[in-house]
Enzyme design. Structure first.
Site, PDB file in Angstrom:
ATOM      1  N   HIS A 158      -1.551 -42.274 -11.044  1.00 51.15           N
ATOM      2  CA  HIS A 158      -1.278 -42.273 -12.482  1.00 51.15           C
ATOM      3  C   HIS A 158      -2.048 -43.394 -13.157  1.00 51.15           C
ATOM      4  O   HIS A 158      -2.539 -44.325 -12.500  1.00 51.15           O
ATOM      5  CB  HIS A 158       0.226 -42.438 -12.744  1.00 51.15           C
ATOM      6  CG  HIS A 158       1.071 -41.338 -12.179  1.00 51.15           C
ATOM      7  ND1 HIS A 158       1.020 -40.046 -12.644  1.00 51.15           N
ATOM      8  CD2 HIS A 158       1.973 -41.336 -11.164  1.00 51.15           C
ATOM      9  CE1 HIS A 158       1.866 -39.289 -11.955  1.00 51.15           C
ATOM     10  NE2 HIS A 158       2.456 -40.053 -11.044  1.00 51.15           N
ATOM     11  N   ASP A 161      -3.272 -44.343 -21.039  1.00 51.28           N
ATOM     12  CA  ASP A 161      -4.222 -44.415 -22.148  1.00 51.28           C
ATOM     13  C   ASP A 161      -3.429 -44.731 -23.409  1.00 51.28           C
ATOM     14  O   ASP A 161      -2.622 -43.923 -23.865  1.00 51.28           O
ATOM     15  CB  ASP A 161      -4.963 -43.081 -22.268  1.00 51.28           C
ATOM     16  CG  ASP A 161      -5.743 -42.919 -23.568  1.00 51.28           C
ATOM     17  OD1 ASP A 161      -5.841 -43.883 -24.351  1.00 51.28           O
ATOM     18  OD2 ASP A 161      -6.250 -41.810 -23.805  1.00 51.28           O
ATOM     19  N   HIS A 163      -3.486 -45.088 -27.262  1.00 46.52           N
ATOM     20  CA  HIS A 163      -4.275 -44.772 -28.442  1.00 46.52           C
ATOM     21  C   HIS A 163      -4.369 -45.958 -29.392  1.00 46.52           C
ATOM     22  O   HIS A 163      -5.272 -46.003 -30.238  1.00 46.52           O
ATOM     23  CB  HIS A 163      -3.680 -43.570 -29.173  1.00 46.52           C
ATOM     24  CG  HIS A 163      -3.920 -42.264 -28.484  1.00 46.52           C
ATOM     25  ND1 HIS A 163      -3.807 -41.038 -29.131  1.00 46.52           N
ATOM     26  CD2 HIS A 163      -4.254 -41.971 -27.197  1.00 46.52           C
ATOM     27  CE1 HIS A 163      -4.072 -40.055 -28.274  1.00 46.52           C
ATOM     28  NE2 HIS A 163      -4.338 -40.596 -27.091  1.00 46.52           N
ATOM     29  N   HIS A 198      -0.376 -41.993 -23.132  1.00 48.33           N
ATOM     30  CA  HIS A 198      -0.174 -40.909 -22.176  1.00 48.33           C
ATOM     31  C   HIS A 198      -0.980 -41.165 -20.914  1.00 48.33           C
ATOM     32  O   HIS A 198      -1.899 -41.994 -20.889  1.00 48.33           O
ATOM     33  CB  HIS A 198      -0.548 -39.553 -22.779  1.00 48.33           C
ATOM     34  CG  HIS A 198      -1.982 -39.421 -23.190  1.00 48.33           C
ATOM     35  ND1 HIS A 198      -2.987 -39.046 -22.314  1.00 48.33           N
ATOM     36  CD2 HIS A 198      -2.597 -39.628 -24.378  1.00 48.33           C
ATOM     37  CE1 HIS A 198      -4.140 -39.000 -22.948  1.00 48.33           C
ATOM     38  NE2 HIS A 198      -3.942 -39.365 -24.202  1.00 48.33           N
ATOM     39  N   CYS A 199      -0.651 -40.444 -19.875  1.00 46.53           N
ATOM     40  CA  CYS A 199      -1.393 -40.505 -18.626  1.00 46.53           C
ATOM     41  C   CYS A 199      -2.672 -39.681 -18.768  1.00 46.53           C
ATOM     42  O   CYS A 199      -2.668 -38.629 -19.418  1.00 46.53           O
ATOM     43  CB  CYS A 199      -0.543 -39.972 -17.472  1.00 46.53           C
ATOM     44  SG  CYS A 199      -1.211 -40.326 -15.827  1.00 46.53           S
ATOM     45  N   HIS A 209      -0.608 -33.728 -16.606  1.00 48.23           N
ATOM     46  CA  HIS A 209       0.328 -34.848 -16.656  1.00 48.23           C
ATOM     47  C   HIS A 209       1.011 -34.939 -18.020  1.00 48.23           C
ATOM     48  O   HIS A 209       2.217 -35.197 -18.099  1.00 48.23           O
ATOM     49  CB  HIS A 209      -0.403 -36.153 -16.339  1.00 48.23           C
ATOM     50  CG  HIS A 209      -0.689 -36.342 -14.884  1.00 48.23           C
ATOM     51  ND1 HIS A 209      -0.337 -37.476 -14.198  1.00 48.23           N
ATOM     52  CD2 HIS A 209      -1.286 -35.538 -13.972  1.00 48.23           C
ATOM     53  CE1 HIS A 209      -0.707 -37.371 -12.935  1.00 48.23           C
ATOM     54  NE2 HIS A 209      -1.294 -36.187 -12.779  1.00 48.23           N
ATOM     55  N   MET A 214       4.433 -36.989 -19.410  1.00 44.57           N
ATOM     56  CA  MET A 214       3.920 -38.350 -19.233  1.00 44.57           C
ATOM     57  C   MET A 214       3.245 -38.842 -20.506  1.00 44.57           C
ATOM     58  O   MET A 214       2.024 -38.970 -20.600  1.00 44.57           O
ATOM     59  CB  MET A 214       2.970 -38.414 -18.045  1.00 44.57           C
ATOM     60  CG  MET A 214       3.021 -39.760 -17.351  1.00 44.57           C
ATOM     61  SD  MET A 214       2.408 -39.677 -15.671  1.00 44.57           S
ATOM     62  CE  MET A 214       2.927 -41.296 -15.099  1.00 44.57           C
ATOM     63  N   HIS A 319      11.110 -31.628 -40.020  1.00 47.19           N
ATOM     64  CA  HIS A 319      11.865 -31.477 -41.269  1.00 47.19           C
ATOM     65  C   HIS A 319      13.306 -31.887 -40.996  1.00 47.19           C
ATOM     66  O   HIS A 319      13.892 -31.499 -39.981  1.00 47.19           O
ATOM     67  CB  HIS A 319      11.805 -30.027 -41.745  1.00 47.19           C
ATOM     68  CG  HIS A 319      12.712 -29.733 -42.913  1.00 47.19           C
ATOM     69  ND1 HIS A 319      12.427 -30.160 -44.190  1.00 47.19           N
ATOM     70  CD2 HIS A 319      13.885 -29.056 -42.984  1.00 47.19           C
ATOM     71  CE1 HIS A 319      13.398 -29.752 -45.011  1.00 47.19           C
ATOM     72  NE2 HIS A 319      14.292 -29.089 -44.297  1.00 47.19           N
ATOM     73  N   GLU A 342       9.359 -33.106 -48.086  1.00 44.28           N
ATOM     74  CA  GLU A 342      10.352 -32.215 -47.492  1.00 44.28           C
ATOM     75  C   GLU A 342      10.075 -31.988 -46.012  1.00 44.28           C
ATOM     76  O   GLU A 342      10.989 -31.892 -45.198  1.00 44.28           O
ATOM     77  CB  GLU A 342      10.367 -30.872 -48.229  1.00 44.28           C
ATOM     78  CG  GLU A 342       9.010 -30.176 -48.263  1.00 44.28           C
ATOM     79  CD  GLU A 342       9.063 -28.862 -49.004  1.00 44.28           C
ATOM     80  OE1 GLU A 342      10.029 -28.101 -48.822  1.00 44.28           O
ATOM     81  OE2 GLU A 342       8.109 -28.598 -49.779  1.00 44.28           O
ATOM     82  N   THR A 343       8.801 -31.875 -45.662  1.00 41.24           N
ATOM     83  CA  THR A 343       8.363 -31.690 -44.274  1.00 41.24           C
ATOM     84  C   THR A 343       7.105 -32.527 -44.089  1.00 41.24           C
ATOM     85  O   THR A 343       6.277 -32.615 -44.998  1.00 41.24           O
ATOM     86  CB  THR A 343       8.055 -30.208 -43.996  1.00 41.24           C
ATOM     87  OG1 THR A 343       9.248 -29.445 -44.183  1.00 41.24           O
ATOM     88  CG2 THR A 343       7.565 -29.993 -42.573  1.00 41.24           C
ATOM     89  N   HIS A 369       9.631 -27.529 -38.095  1.00 37.09           N
ATOM     90  CA  HIS A 369       9.789 -26.427 -39.045  1.00 37.09           C
ATOM     91  C   HIS A 369       8.824 -25.280 -38.803  1.00 37.09           C
ATOM     92  O   HIS A 369       8.597 -24.445 -39.686  1.00 37.09           O
ATOM     93  CB  HIS A 369       9.708 -26.897 -40.497  1.00 37.09           C
ATOM     94  CG  HIS A 369      10.620 -26.123 -41.412  1.00 37.09           C
ATOM     95  ND1 HIS A 369      10.331 -24.855 -41.837  1.00 37.09           N
ATOM     96  CD2 HIS A 369      11.823 -26.429 -41.943  1.00 37.09           C
ATOM     97  CE1 HIS A 369      11.301 -24.405 -42.622  1.00 37.09           C
ATOM     98  NE2 HIS A 369      12.232 -25.355 -42.702  1.00 37.09           N
TER      99      HIS A 369
END
Length: 405
Positions: A158, A161, A163, A198-199, A209, A214, A319, A342-343, A369
């Site tokens: 494993h 990463d 971001h 994430h992996c 993964h 993950m 939402h 709203e969303t 939604h």
């Protein structure tokens, strides 16, 4: 021109990167040749592709050597990570100078029930045993110092990463750990906002993964806290950390979900299911009902909640039924928040934040939604809010009754 594996890589650990990502061959990227051989040519082919990609990355020529990080002025603190949907203890406004925030995560592989009604289960690949992985919270300018450990009983290699970080594939190029190994990565939080981690072992193993759980989120707060477009301080009382997970669980010829003895045994079947781009489940926090019923999140009228939503693989449209996004940061805390939504939108491979102050008691459904995913695939959470009802905002004028035709 000098060739380096990576200018930020310690000499003592270059052996592991070469062994795991370049020279050991295809099988190394799953944690051993025996595993790849047992799981067939499809896994081996994917790993060969991964090895070629990492070999190419490792042979990139760079012009400068690594400089020594200046850690003067930093204070070391430990952050105790907690299981979702909760957040670790933290300051909304930073006190003092920048910190080195020490955290530890284990890459735990565990069998999880996804849906009790259908018997669907998955060998989840996790950080600290949860889907999503724990929420990390720091301030802009802080350093994150992660100890990443891969338990000896793991079946796979494993890495991670981030971001939010800069360089080396988000740290993915510096954190490959085999079963029984650990590594330490330090990176500077230079960009405020919410970010996915994430992996990313390489090749087809990356989506495998990620779609096995993950992934998780980091929140990098501005040092002076969150603000509205006019620069006024925004405070929250609680955090609701939502990890939306798409699963692609293989089925047998009778349409029943398949089971597997060990993590990784489903690799070939999972690739076939993933290629459909159609998830069998889209759930919040790892399983159908993980945040409903007895697991619903509880708040009070007047409380302001910061909802952090992570989706490492697909777009989503959260939402809050009966509420709104008073302030929404879909991208960066450096930008003014959107208001009154709203969303809101979560781009695949991102995390974002929305803030709402509850005005009425009751059960609020927090949903994707795309209502097909909410109602049929599991992307629903419940917020139970206590308090006094306000008829000025809503009132049932007439209860349901028969009417004359």
């Amino acid at each position: 021109m000098t060739k380096f594996i990576n200018p930020g890589l310690k000499k003592t650990s270059r052996r592991n990167v070469l062994r795991g990502s370049v020279l050991a061959g295809a099988a190394a990227l799953t944690g051993g040749a025996a595993i790849a051989a047992r799981r067939g040519p499809q896994m081996t082919k994917a790993n060969e592709t991964s090895a070629k990609l990492y070999k190419a990355a490792a042979e990139v020529k760079v012009k400068s050597t690594a400089s020594v990080a200046d850690l003067s002025g930093y204070t070391r603190v430990k952050q105790e990570l907690v299981a979702p949907p909760f957040a670790p203890e933290h300051e909304q406004v930073a006190k003092g100078g920048p910190k080195i925030v020490e955290i530890t995560m284990d890459t735990t592989e565990r069998l999880m029930v996804v849906d009790e009604d259908t018997g669907a289960e998955v060998w989840a690949l996790t950080y600290n045993g949860s889907v999503p992985g724990p929420l990390i919270i720091v301030h802009e300018g802080d350093m994150v110092e992660l100890t990443l450990r891969n338990p000896e009983d793991s079946q796979m290699e494993h890495n991670i990463d981030f971001h939010a970080s800069t360089g080396a594939l988000g740290g993915g190029g510096l954190t490959h750990v085999f079963p029984g190994e650990e590594t330490v990565l330090r990176w500077k939080a230079t960009k405020p906002g919410c970010f996915t981690y994430h992996c990313a072992p390489g090749g087809a193993m990356i989506p495998y993964h990620v779609t096995h759980g993950m992934n998780g989120a980091v929140m990098v707060l501005p040092r002076d806290g969150l603000k509205d477009k006019d620069g006024n301080a925004l405070k929250y009382d609680k955090i609701a950390y939502i990890g939306e997970q798409d699963y692609y669980l293989p089925k047998d010829e009778d349409g029943e979900f398949k089971t597997y003895e060990l993590a990784g045994d489903d690799y070939a079947d999972s690739l076939d299911a993933m290629r459909t781009l159609t998830p069998t489940h889209s759930v919040f926090n790892g399983a159908v009902g993980a945040l409903t019923g007895e697991n619903a999140l509880k708040f009070k009228v007047g409380e302001t909640v910061l909802m952090i939503h992570n989706q490492a693989n697909r777009d989503s449209r959260p939402h809050l039924i009966g509420g709104h996004g008073n302030f929404v940061w879909e991208t960066s805390f450096s930008d003014a928040p959107m208001t009154g939504l709203e969303t809101w939108f979560v781009r695949g491979g991102t995390a974002m934040a929305s803030m709402y102050t509850f005005e009425q008691p009751g059960v609020y459904a927090y949903v994707n939604h795309n209502l097909i995913e909410a109602a049929l695939l599991g992307a629903t959470a419940h917020f139970v809010v206590e308090g006094d009802w306000n008829n000025d905002l809503m009132e049932q004028v007439v209860a349901p009754r028969p009417f004359a035709t």
